[in-house]
Motif scaffolding. Structure first.
Motif, PDB file in Angstrom:
ATOM      1  N   GLU A 407       0.791  -0.850  -0.163  1.00  0.00           N
ATOM      2  CA  GLU A 407       0.058   0.179   0.287  1.00  0.00           C
ATOM      3  C   GLU A 407       0.620   1.064  -0.154  1.00  0.00           C
ATOM      4  N   LYS A 408       2.360   1.236   0.609  1.00  0.00           N
ATOM      5  CA  LYS A 408       2.938   2.889   0.411  1.00  0.00           C
ATOM      6  C   LYS A 408       3.500   2.889  -0.929  1.00  0.00           C
ATOM      7  N   GLU A 409       3.518   1.174  -1.877  1.00  0.00           N
ATOM      8  CA  GLU A 409       4.248   2.131  -3.267  1.00  0.00           C
ATOM      9  C   GLU A 409       3.328   2.327  -3.747  1.00  0.00           C
ATOM     10  N   ILE A 410       2.554   2.125  -3.500  1.00  0.00           N
ATOM     11  CA  ILE A 410       0.967   2.006  -4.064  1.00  0.00           C
ATOM     12  C   ILE A 410       0.949   3.871  -3.700  1.00  0.00           C
ATOM     13  N   ALA A 411       0.871   4.214  -2.993  1.00  0.00           N
ATOM     14  CA  ALA A 411       0.099   6.245  -2.279  1.00  0.00           C
ATOM     15  C   ALA A 411       1.435   6.213  -2.795  1.00  0.00           C
ATOM     16  N   ILE A 412       2.646   5.645  -2.868  1.00  0.00           N
ATOM     17  CA  ILE A 412       3.721   6.921  -2.792  1.00  0.00           C
ATOM     18  C   ILE A 412       4.358   7.250  -4.164  1.00  0.00           C
ATOM     19  N   LYS A 413       3.486   6.411  -4.616  1.00  0.00           N
ATOM     20  CA  LYS A 413       3.457   6.281  -6.801  1.00  0.00           C
ATOM     21  C   LYS A 413       2.475   7.191  -7.074  1.00  0.00           C
ATOM     22  N   HIS A 414       0.998   7.315  -6.211  1.00  0.00           N
ATOM     23  CA  HIS A 414       0.119   7.943  -6.455  1.00  0.00           C
ATOM     24  C   HIS A 414       0.353   9.782  -6.336  1.00  0.00           C
ATOM     25  N   PHE A 415       0.877   9.893  -4.892  1.00  0.00           N
ATOM     26  CA  PHE A 415       1.101  11.477  -4.744  1.00  0.00           C
ATOM     27  C   PHE A 415       2.187  12.002  -4.858  1.00  0.00           C
ATOM     28  N   LYS A 416       3.207  11.383  -5.770  1.00  0.00           N
ATOM     29  CA  LYS A 416       4.185  12.015  -7.074  1.00  0.00           C
ATOM     30  C   LYS A 416       3.751  13.216  -7.206  1.00  0.00           C
ATOM     31  N   SER A 418       1.273  14.827  -6.331  1.00  0.00           N
ATOM     32  CA  SER A 418      -0.512  15.382  -5.654  1.00  0.00           C
ATOM     33  C   SER A 418      -0.298  16.236  -5.105  1.00  0.00           C
ATOM     34  N   VAL A 419      -1.573  16.665  -4.762  1.00  0.00           N
ATOM     35  CA  VAL A 419      -0.996  16.980  -3.055  1.00  0.00           C
ATOM     36  C   VAL A 419      -1.548  16.090  -2.245  1.00  0.00           C
ATOM     37  N   VAL A 420      -0.771  16.275  -0.556  1.00  0.00           N
ATOM     38  CA  VAL A 420      -0.293  15.120  -0.057  1.00  0.00           C
ATOM     39  C   VAL A 420      -1.351  16.066   1.831  1.00  0.00           C
ATOM     40  N   SER A 421      -2.476  15.388   1.816  1.00  0.00           N
ATOM     41  CA  SER A 421      -2.971  15.504   2.965  1.00  0.00           C
ATOM     42  C   SER A 421      -3.113  14.146   4.001  1.00  0.00           C
ATOM     43  N   TYR A 422      -3.726  14.443   5.594  1.00  0.00           N
ATOM     44  CA  TYR A 422      -3.918  12.905   5.750  1.00  0.00           C
ATOM     45  C   TYR A 422      -5.275  12.665   5.213  1.00  0.00           C
ATOM     46  N   SER A 423      -5.986  13.573   5.158  1.00  0.00           N
ATOM     47  CA  SER A 423      -7.303  13.106   4.959  1.00  0.00           C
ATOM     48  C   SER A 423      -7.393  12.648   3.240  1.00  0.00           C
ATOM     49  N   LEU A 424      -7.229  13.304   2.730  1.00  0.00           N
ATOM     50  CA  LEU A 424      -6.374  12.514   0.792  1.00  0.00           C
ATOM     51  C   LEU A 424      -5.752  10.975   1.072  1.00  0.00           C
ATOM     52  N   VAL A 425      -5.291  11.125   1.875  1.00  0.00           N
ATOM     53  CA  VAL A 425      -4.038   9.910   2.123  1.00  0.00           C
ATOM     54  C   VAL A 425      -5.328   9.015   2.402  1.00  0.00           C
ATOM     55  N   GLU A 426      -5.944   8.683   3.647  1.00  0.00           N
ATOM     56  CA  GLU A 426      -6.585   8.428   4.152  1.00  0.00           C
ATOM     57  C   GLU A 426      -8.157   7.825   2.838  1.00  0.00           C
ATOM     58  N   SER A 427      -8.410   8.619   1.981  1.00  0.00           N
ATOM     59  CA  SER A 427      -9.377   8.196   1.444  1.00  0.00           C
ATOM     60  C   SER A 427      -9.007   7.178   0.565  1.00  0.00           C
ATOM     61  N   PHE A 428      -7.497   7.773  -0.327  1.00  0.00           N
ATOM     62  CA  PHE A 428      -6.654   6.560  -0.786  1.00  0.00           C
ATOM     63  C   PHE A 428      -6.990   5.481  -0.522  1.00  0.00           C
ATOM     64  N   LEU A 429      -6.380   5.625   0.295  1.00  0.00           N
ATOM     65  CA  LEU A 429      -5.987   3.347   0.844  1.00  0.00           C
ATOM     66  C   LEU A 429      -7.943   3.399   1.543  1.00  0.00           C
ATOM     67  N   ASN A 430      -8.655   4.366   1.945  1.00  0.00           N
ATOM     68  CA  ASN A 430      -9.534   3.092   1.280  1.00  0.00           C
ATOM     69  C   ASN A 430     -10.179   2.874   0.288  1.00  0.00           C
ATOM     70  N   ASN A 431     -10.016   3.626  -0.137  1.00  0.00           N
ATOM     71  CA  ASN A 431     -10.674   3.652  -1.657  1.00  0.00           C
ATOM     72  C   ASN A 431      -9.429   1.726  -2.389  1.00  0.00           C
ATOM     73  N   HIS A 432      -8.948   2.001  -2.268  1.00  0.00           N
ATOM     74  CA  HIS A 432      -7.422   0.873  -2.554  1.00  0.00           C
ATOM     75  C   HIS A 432      -9.208  -0.301  -1.901  1.00  0.00           C
ATOM     76  N   ARG A 433      -8.425  -0.064  -1.176  1.00  0.00           N
ATOM     77  CA  ARG A 433      -8.420  -1.347   0.228  1.00  0.00           C
ATOM     78  C   ARG A 433     -10.338  -1.678   0.345  1.00  0.00           C
ATOM     79  N   GLY A 434     -11.235  -0.584  -0.594  1.00  0.00           N
ATOM     80  CA  GLY A 434     -12.390  -0.843  -0.176  1.00  0.00           C
ATOM     81  C   GLY A 434     -13.551  -1.430  -2.379  1.00  0.00           C
TER      82      GLY A 434
END
Length: 434
Positions: A407-416, A418-434
């Motif tokens: 998940e870290k690898e995918i997130a780091i690639k995605h936010f390369k 893009s704007v980073v914030s706690y809520s955006l990262v949380e939303s990204f992970l929830n969508n990925h997991r869901g």
């Protein structure tokens, strides 16, 4: 209502943890968390540093390379929880190493101690007998100061001052030099030794003896050290600032930078955050070397208000062709004694810095403060502070959200990009997991 704990300091570490968990009704597995960070071989060292120790609180010990200070190259150790601070310091150090480096000088190393007392006379009467009093206190403290004097330190001078809004309350402001020691214990020992001699002098002197005799209130060092100053400068032709200029020309960047600093000079709301950027670097090195960062902070923040209004610790001069930026800050540091000689990583930090004198450490620490402040202001007037900060903070957010390695690898690639914030990262992970 819970009962107070009796004899807590006499309990073993395990007993302290047991009492904590039972009284505060905490999860039993918390005991395992405390145990995980106990040092298997050197815990006795850490137990002696503080009281009621149940574990160790780990912070990263990082390195910022390429600090060229007065033509000498340093790798600077930093202890801090914020990765962007180390990254900004390293980037700025690398830039300035190619553009003249950090030019530093120690202005003075005088530190202060205070003896407070009540007395019915006037301060100006004491000033009349200053030389006689100074001779007496030097004689009284001769045995204590001998070794310090051999190293070039000791008691330098004495002044007498009244206390604002306090009738009949006075202070003797004693000035010290403490060589390579921070000197808190030395100063306090001297003050407590000479205070009775000062009081006796006043009470026994015919011209000073009043019906209201002098009485000692307290003796203590002051962490306000406005004469223990170091200056750090960076200078270069304006066109060389291009790597930091972003979408602006080097000249536009320099002018924007100058405006930002002038705002910090004139607006206390901005000045506090501006100076905080300086202390991102200063505190990290002070902590790594086992020095007292609380004392440094308190003294420097008071110095920032010395003219009656809180202001920037930096000043700036930008001409048509030259960029000159200066930091002046009080830094009462030591390289011997206390935690410096006992904490394994504080000793390692000193080795990394080639066992500097106290004056050289002042210059290294000031350079770290300058590097971080320069990087912060440069970001503010170009891309904004969050772009770089949150990119580096992404790993902390992912850890807080318990992201897996994939998940870290995918997130780091995605936010390369893009704007980073706690809520955006949380939303990204929830969508990925869901």
């Amino acid at each position: 209502m819970q009962s107070p704990i009796k004899g807590f300091s006499k309990l073993s570490r395990e007993e302290k943890v047991k009492v904590l968990i039972e009284q505060q009704q905490l999860a039993p597995q918390l005991a395992n968390s405390f145990s995980e960070y106990i040092h298997p071989e050197k815990q006795h060292l850490f137990n002696d540093i503080s009281e009621n120790v149940i574990s160790n609180y780990y912070l990263p010990f990082s390195l910022a390379p390429n600090f060229l200070i007065n033509d000498e190259l340093f790798i600077v150790p930093m202890v801090i929880e914020e990765s962007s601070v180390v990254a900004a310091a390293s980037k700025a150090a690398g830039f300035w190493s190619k553009n003249g480096g950090f030019q530093t000088k120690v202005i003075n190393t005088i530190k202060n101690g205070q003896i407070f007392f009540t007395w019915g006379g006037e301060t100006k009467q004491l000033i009349t007998y200053k030389d006689e009093i100074k001779k007496r206190i030097l004689s009284a403290s001769e045995g204590i100061t001998r070794k310090m004097r051999e190293r070039g330190g000791g008691i330098v001078d004495i002044d007498f001052l009244s206390i604002d809004n306090m009738t009949s309350t006075h202070q003797a402001l004693i000035k010290f030099k403490t060589a390579d020691s921070m000197g808190a214990n030395f100063i306090n020992t001297c003050l407590e030794t000479i205070a009775p001699y000062l009081i006796d002098f006043i009470n026994q002197h015919d011209a000073l003896n009043h019906n209201d005799e002098a009485k000692l209130v307290m003796s203590i060092l002051s962490n306000y050290t406005p004469e223990c100053l170091v200056e750090c400068k960076v200078s270069c032709p304006i066109e060389q600032l291009s790597p930091y200029a972003g979408n602006y020309s080097a000249f536009e960047f320099a002018q924007r930078f100058k405006t930002a600093v002038e705002i910090a000079i004139n607006d206390p709301y901005r000045a506090v955050t501006h100076n905080k950027g300086i202390f991102n670097g200063i505190d990290a090195v002070v902590l790594a070397t086992g020095n007292d960062f609380r004392a440094i902070e308190a003294g420097a923040q008071a110095y920032a208000s010395r003219n009656g209004k809180y202001a920037s610790l930096t000043s700036i001069d930008v001409s048509e062709s030259e960029f000159n930026y200066t930091l002046t800050v009080p830094l009462a540091l030591g390289t011997v004694g206390g935690l410096i000689n006992t904490h394994p990583l504080a000793k390692a930090a000193m080795e990394i810095l080639h066992q500097p004198t106290a004056e050289k450490l002042m210059q290294i620490v000031a350079s770290a403060g300058m590097a971080n402040n320069f990087g912060a202001v440069a970001s503010l007037v170009t891309t904004g502070i969050q772009k770089g900060h949150m990119k580096l903070h992404l790993s902390n957010v992912l850890n807080a959200l318990e992201a897996s390695k994939s998940e870290k690898e995918i997130a780091i690639k995605h936010f390369k990009d893009s704007v980073v914030s706690y809520s955006l990262v949380e939303s990204f992970l929830n969508n990925h997991r869901g």
